[in-house]
Write a protein that holds these residues in place. Sequence first.
Motif, mmCIF file in Angstrom:
data_model
loop_
_atom_site.group_PDB
_atom_site.id
_atom_site.type_symbol
_atom_site.label_atom_id
_atom_site.label_comp_id
_atom_site.label_asym_id
_atom_site.label_seq_id
_atom_site.Cartn_x
_atom_site.Cartn_y
_atom_site.Cartn_z
ATOM 1 N N GLY A 129 -0.314 5.809 23.445
ATOM 2 C CA GLY A 129 -1.071 4.443 23.798
ATOM 3 C C GLY A 129 -0.540 3.311 23.796
ATOM 4 O O GLY A 129 -0.818 2.298 23.246
ATOM 5 N N VAL A 130 0.787 3.390 24.475
ATOM 6 C CA VAL A 130 1.624 2.019 24.346
ATOM 7 C C VAL A 130 2.183 1.648 25.981
ATOM 8 O O VAL A 130 2.154 2.417 26.626
ATOM 9 N N SER B 157 -2.038 -3.715 27.731
ATOM 10 C CA SER B 157 -1.598 -2.431 28.323
ATOM 11 C C SER B 157 -1.399 -1.353 27.193
ATOM 12 O O SER B 157 -0.298 -0.555 27.259
ATOM 13 N N ASN C 67 -8.426 3.838 30.636
ATOM 14 C CA ASN C 67 -8.146 4.915 29.391
ATOM 15 C C ASN C 67 -9.164 4.416 28.343
ATOM 16 O O ASN C 67 -9.803 5.264 28.006
ATOM 17 N N ARG D 129 -4.737 0.669 34.381
ATOM 18 C CA ARG D 129 -4.863 2.096 33.998
ATOM 19 C C ARG D 129 -5.331 2.075 32.282
ATOM 20 O O ARG D 129 -6.022 2.987 32.117
ATOM 21 N N SER E 137 -3.461 1.321 24.432
ATOM 22 C CA SER E 137 -4.841 1.871 24.137
ATOM 23 C C SER E 137 -4.799 1.851 22.675
ATOM 24 O O SER E 137 -5.746 1.523 22.065
ATOM 25 N N ALA F 268 4.275 4.040 28.478
ATOM 26 C CA ALA F 268 4.220 5.382 28.280
ATOM 27 C C ALA F 268 3.867 6.277 29.576
ATOM 28 O O ALA F 268 4.624 7.244 29.824
ATOM 29 N N GLY F 269 3.026 5.942 30.379
ATOM 30 C CA GLY F 269 2.515 6.741 31.628
ATOM 31 C C GLY F 269 3.653 6.834 32.451
ATOM 32 O O GLY F 269 3.797 8.223 32.827
ATOM 33 N N THR G 269 -4.173 6.907 33.123
ATOM 34 C CA THR G 269 -2.899 7.429 33.322
ATOM 35 C C THR G 269 -2.606 8.409 34.101
ATOM 36 O O THR G 269 -1.709 8.658 34.996
ATOM 37 N N ASP H 267 -0.021 -0.752 35.020
ATOM 38 C CA ASP H 267 -0.146 -0.079 33.404
ATOM 39 C C ASP H 267 -1.556 -0.970 32.866
ATOM 40 O O ASP H 267 -2.061 -0.329 32.184
HETATM 41 N N1 ASP Z 1 -0.228 1.978 28.570
HETATM 42 C C1 ASP Z 1 -1.201 3.167 28.843
HETATM 43 C C2 ASP Z 1 -2.128 3.159 27.466
HETATM 44 O O1 ASP Z 1 -1.863 2.691 26.377
HETATM 45 C C3 ASP Z 1 -0.288 4.348 28.735
HETATM 46 C C4 ASP Z 1 0.298 4.401 29.922
HETATM 47 O O2 ASP Z 1 1.375 3.749 30.126
HETATM 48 O O3 ASP Z 1 -0.218 4.920 30.982
HETATM 49 O O4 ASP Z 1 -3.101 3.678 27.464
#
Ligand code: ASP
Length: 433
Positions: free
Chosen positions: A367-368, A288, A408, A404, A290, A371-372, A327, A401
Amino acid sequence: MKWYRKLHWQIILGLILGLLWGLISALAGFNEFTLDFIKPFGTIFITLLKLIAVPLVLASLVAGVTSLNDTASLSRMGGKTVLIYLCTTIFAITIGLVSVNLWEPGKALPEETKIELQETYKDNVGEKEEGAMLVKERRPLDFIVGIVPDNFFKSASENSNMLQVVFVAILLGIGIIKVGGEKGKLLVNVFDSFNDVIIKIVDLIMKTAPYGVFALMAALIVDLAGDDLGKAGDLLYALGAYCLVVVSALILHVLLVYTAMFKIFTKVSLGTFFKAIRPAMLLGFSTSSSSATLPVTMERVEKNLGVEEEVSSFVLPIGATINMDGTSLYQAVAAVFIAQALGMDLTIIQQLTIVLTATLASVGAAGVPGAGIVMLVVVLQAIEVPVEGIALILGVDRILDMCRTTVNITGDAAVALTVASSEGKLGTPNLDD
Ligand code: ASP
């Protein structure tokens, strides 16, 4: 090579076994063992990937920029990249909005479930709101100001400052091009060799991916379900329609937008593209994140898709921070779903506000994991939907998550491929491994 020796099959196996282990552990009551002795290996795996991210971006971007030889092609590529990123994000949000407005999953939610879920998650929502308030207090151009660091070592010590590292690497690359001659060549060679070493290390880390993914999945199931699998099941059931809309819209986005993009700008088929980057997609799904997946995305896009390093090392690190098609799509669906569930009809102006704020919120999201949903607060506030509504969707957020994040990453790789093809910097894909 035998199929079971291929990395993506091993990762899939790790994923399935991890899920099974998590379920058995929750049912048989040895969650503590899983958390104490299995989870740490998943944590180490992600930490290793994070450890390599800053050196990788620095080395490969300097090597990439210096191989361009002139600064004009750099700025042309930059403009192209940001424009395509923006377009794919707006397409993603539109697909999300159309899907959720047609299906109206929020109207099907039973009244008691809504009340119960709101009660359960009230405290958590407070935390998310605080995080988003900090983001909201920023001024419009603070985002650009934040890209320029006053101390490079400070930026390099924090993975969330990846855009600052990108900025310094580009600056360094331009400096080396301008110096040129023997002195310039010396540094080009140093960064080239450094880059090769880092790529070898990524290879080594990836060999442990199946075990890392096993541990991550086992821990995730234990964290999600705990001892109460029944409750998790109820939540999943109640929110099934919402999840289905998010997931189908994500799939639709990948199939429609990326296929069209490949047809118009490249000769690569969607199938070849998936084959080349699937380990990165699987890793995005399992972590989850990026950012954590970035080293693997870069490796696959270069080695297996045939994108030249000067493009991938430029497009992908920027994409991992600012381009999040999955996201933004999810935020659009979630915002409308919450409004529907709370019995609010959104006007067309509010829906257009979603397009604007979800674009900005996805650019601003790190990208953690998770976060979304933090940035979703910004979208909800802009359309005046009570942020407490987030309580409705928190329970299933981790699963969405994972989905998505996969999109991403796929989006970043798709744009890298497109930019490379339009710049004439795309070799032949290599699908051996
Ligand atoms: N976890 C997603 C990412 O790292 C970000 C999000 O929480 O949408 O791309």
